[in-house]
Each structure stands twice: as C-alpha cells, then as structure tokens.
Design a protein around this motif. Sequence first.
Motif, PDB file in Angstrom:
ATOM      1  N   ASN A 163       0.833  -1.214   0.000  1.00  0.00           N
ATOM      2  CA  ASN A 163       0.000   0.000   0.000  1.00  0.00           C
ATOM      3  C   ASN A 163       0.864   1.258   0.000  1.00  0.00           C
ATOM      4  O   ASN A 163       0.581   2.228  -0.712  1.00  0.00           O
ATOM      5  CB  ASN A 163      -0.916   0.000   1.217  1.00  0.00           C
ATOM      6  CG  ASN A 163      -2.056  -1.001   1.082  1.00  0.00           C
ATOM      7  OD1 ASN A 163      -2.348  -1.464  -0.025  1.00  0.00           O
ATOM      8  ND2 ASN A 163      -2.685  -1.344   2.184  1.00  0.00           N
ATOM      9  N   GLN A 166       2.340   1.845  -3.406  1.00  0.00           N
ATOM     10  CA  GLN A 166       1.336   2.380  -4.329  1.00  0.00           C
ATOM     11  C   GLN A 166       1.119   3.866  -4.089  1.00  0.00           C
ATOM     12  O   GLN A 166       0.964   4.656  -5.043  1.00  0.00           O
ATOM     13  CB  GLN A 166       0.011   1.620  -4.160  1.00  0.00           C
ATOM     14  CG  GLN A 166       0.054   0.165  -4.591  1.00  0.00           C
ATOM     15  CD  GLN A 166       0.190   0.008  -6.095  1.00  0.00           C
ATOM     16  OE1 GLN A 166       0.011   0.944  -6.851  1.00  0.00           O
ATOM     17  NE2 GLN A 166       0.528  -1.200  -6.530  1.00  0.00           N
ATOM     18  N   SER A 170       1.910   6.883  -6.730  1.00  0.00           N
ATOM     19  CA  SER A 170       0.884   7.884  -7.086  1.00  0.00           C
ATOM     20  C   SER A 170       1.402   9.307  -6.868  1.00  0.00           C
ATOM     21  O   SER A 170       1.155  10.204  -7.691  1.00  0.00           O
ATOM     22  CB  SER A 170      -0.375   7.649  -6.243  1.00  0.00           C
ATOM     23  OG  SER A 170      -0.921   6.373  -6.492  1.00  0.00           O
ATOM     24  N   MET A 196       7.053   0.830  -8.862  1.00  0.00           N
ATOM     25  CA  MET A 196       6.021  -0.124  -9.293  1.00  0.00           C
ATOM     26  C   MET A 196       6.579  -1.533  -9.403  1.00  0.00           C
ATOM     27  O   MET A 196       5.879  -2.514  -9.110  1.00  0.00           O
ATOM     28  CB  MET A 196       5.435   0.310 -10.639  1.00  0.00           C
ATOM     29  CG  MET A 196       4.513   1.514 -10.560  1.00  0.00           C
ATOM     30  SD  MET A 196       3.961   2.045 -12.203  1.00  0.00           S
ATOM     31  CE  MET A 196       3.226   0.529 -12.818  1.00  0.00           C
ATOM     32  N   ALA A 199       6.623  -2.883  -5.986  1.00  0.00           N
ATOM     33  CA  ALA A 199       5.252  -3.113  -5.544  1.00  0.00           C
ATOM     34  C   ALA A 199       4.675  -4.379  -6.158  1.00  0.00           C
ATOM     35  O   ALA A 199       3.871  -5.084  -5.530  1.00  0.00           O
ATOM     36  CB  ALA A 199       4.376  -1.915  -5.903  1.00  0.00           C
ATOM     37  N   GLN A 203       2.740  -7.462  -4.264  1.00  0.00           N
ATOM     38  CA  GLN A 203       1.413  -7.957  -4.638  1.00  0.00           C
ATOM     39  C   GLN A 203       1.423  -9.463  -4.820  1.00  0.00           C
ATOM     40  O   GLN A 203       0.483 -10.152  -4.417  1.00  0.00           O
ATOM     41  CB  GLN A 203       0.949  -7.267  -5.919  1.00  0.00           C
ATOM     42  CG  GLN A 203       0.638  -5.789  -5.734  1.00  0.00           C
ATOM     43  CD  GLN A 203       0.338  -5.096  -7.040  1.00  0.00           C
ATOM     44  OE1 GLN A 203       0.556  -5.654  -8.120  1.00  0.00           O
ATOM     45  NE2 GLN A 203      -0.157  -3.871  -6.973  1.00  0.00           N
TER      46      GLN A 203
END
Length: 357
Positions: A163, A166, A170, A196, A199, A203
């Motif tokens: 999280n 992310q 952003s 990313m 990340a 995930q």
Amino acid sequence: MISRIQSIKDVRTLAVAIVETIPEPFVVLDDKLSVILASRSFYRTFKVDPDDTLNRPLYELGNRQWDIPVLRDLLERVVGETTPMENFEVEHDFPNVGPKTMLLSARSVPFDGKRNPTVLLAFVDVTDRRLAERQKDDLLAQTEELLRQKNVLLQELQHRVANSLQIIASILMLKARAVSSEETRHHLEDARLRVMSVAAVQQHLNSSAAVDKVEMGSYLSKLCESLAASMIGERQAIAVRVMADDAEVDSGAAVNIGLIVTELLINAIKHAFPTPRADAQVLVTYEVDAADWQLTVSDNGIGKPEAAMSPGLGTTIVKALVEQLDARLETSAGPKGTTVAIARTTFVSRYPFSATA
C-alpha cells in the motif's frame, strides 16, 4: 537343566525365582484372575505388600485401580484362549505412587491339559515416554502456532508495504505532471516505474501461499504488462512479450530481477524505436536450468549499443543488481536489434530467439 527338575516343588521353585528376577512388574493369575504370584518389581513399583496382594482378585487390589471394565473383559477373554492381550494402556493415579501410564500384556498358559489355565500378566511403565511424547506434541503445536503468527505478521507487513509503495508511486506520478521541466518529469516517471516493480513483488507475495517465494512467470508477465501500459502510448505501438519457465525464487532475488527488467524495458521502449514501427516489440525471457538461470531482454529496434545500457542512473542500478545476484551481464546489438542477457554462472540458453521470433 530340565533333567534336574524332579518334582512339582522344583518347578514351583524355579517359576518363583524366574518371576522374582523379572525387572518389570509381573504377576501370575489363576483362572479367576486372582494373584498367585508377583514379582518384586511389582511390589516395589506399586508400593504394595504381598499380604495385601496374594490370593486376591486383580480388580480388588489397592483402591480397585485395576477394576477397568475393558481390561476385565480382555483378561477374561484371554483365559483359556491362545490369543494374547498385548499393550493395553492404562492411566491411573496409583496410591502412594502417583500418576502412571502402564502397558499391560497377558497370555494364558495351560498345564498338562488342565481346564483351569494360568494367566501371565506383564506391566511396562511408559509414563516417562508418554510425558515426553506429550511435551513433544505441545512443543510442535507451539512451534506451528508461532509460525502461523509469523506468517500472519509477514503478510500484514507485506500488505502495508504494498500500500505504501502504491501511495509513493501515485505521489511521483502527480509530481511528474506538476513540474514544468521535461528532464525532471522523466526522472520522476522513471522513479515511479522502479517503485512499481517493487510493488509488483509485494502484490505477488500477498496473493501467494508462500510468504517468501515469487512465481517468476506470473510476476514478470504482470510487471511487464503494467510497465507497458504506463509507458507505451497510442502513437507508438510496441508489443511486449514474456516467456518464462515455471520457477519460484525468493522475494529478495525477485525484487532485484524485477528492477533489472524495469530498467531494461524502460531503455528499450525509450530508445529502441525512435520512429513508429508496426512490428516493434520487446521480448523478456526467464530460463532456469537447475540452480542456474538467465534473464534476457531483447528488442528488434535500431540496434545501437548505447540504447541498451544508456549512461546514467539506470546503468548504475542494473550493474549493482547484477552483482548482488552473483550473475554476469552481456550486451549485443546489431541491425536486428539489441539483446541484454543476465545469467547466473554458465547458463546456456535453449532458445536461439530474438524479439523478431
């Protein structure tokens, strides 16, 4: 020895001597299951006297600790039968002794065809063994619970890290849109793509049963798909393909490999196709051979060597990651495109492929 036994008295003397020397508790019962003989170890183990034991039914001894319906049924079946009773387990808090776990074995022994046989009953003390087994089971249960809690905490940590990444990605995207400097915008966008790639590992860890392993085929496919969607616009159609063997690697190595793919894919998309081409594509492969592996990023672009590893932060990152992975890096470029291969030890590719394949 047998020839020296002249009478029933001699036989009894020998039998008593044998019983008394048996190290484990041992009793001899008549066909009514009354005690006619007991070993010294029986008296010593259960702290009872011969006067309170001999000629009394087994079920009346002590505080009737042996008055167990299932045991009574088994012993009565043993009387006069050839089938023995073996390892019948009894747990009891014996007077003056404390809790004990005993294994009982019994066998019927007829004499001279008489209808009233004798029953031999042996006891094996397994109290310490059972205690050790329970302690082992408890320790195993505690270990499994600690491992479960560890996995829960790791998954929660990974979820929070994913999280956070992310959110960082952003923020970088918003900053890139807000700055006026084109160079700064490119740097922020590159940083977002690197975040990313990390990340993406998180995930996969969140969705995987294993908390420290990443399945490379799925991981690289989703990573490249995400990078391509972020970088390739409608003006330039570049196909990004992934070919990967079924293999799992630890999360640390997966992060390094993901960052390498991110840098090389960014370079290929930015530099390999300065003008639009209908057949433009980048091929990412991951092959495994036992402990060895090879990662390859190839394109069918203009084939300039500097396009594969352009100077700057990206080159520094890739070289550092390759060194951490204990791998070697090779770059080749020609009229049909550029290929960058990172291999562990002496890996030899099974596929003579290129981005144009």
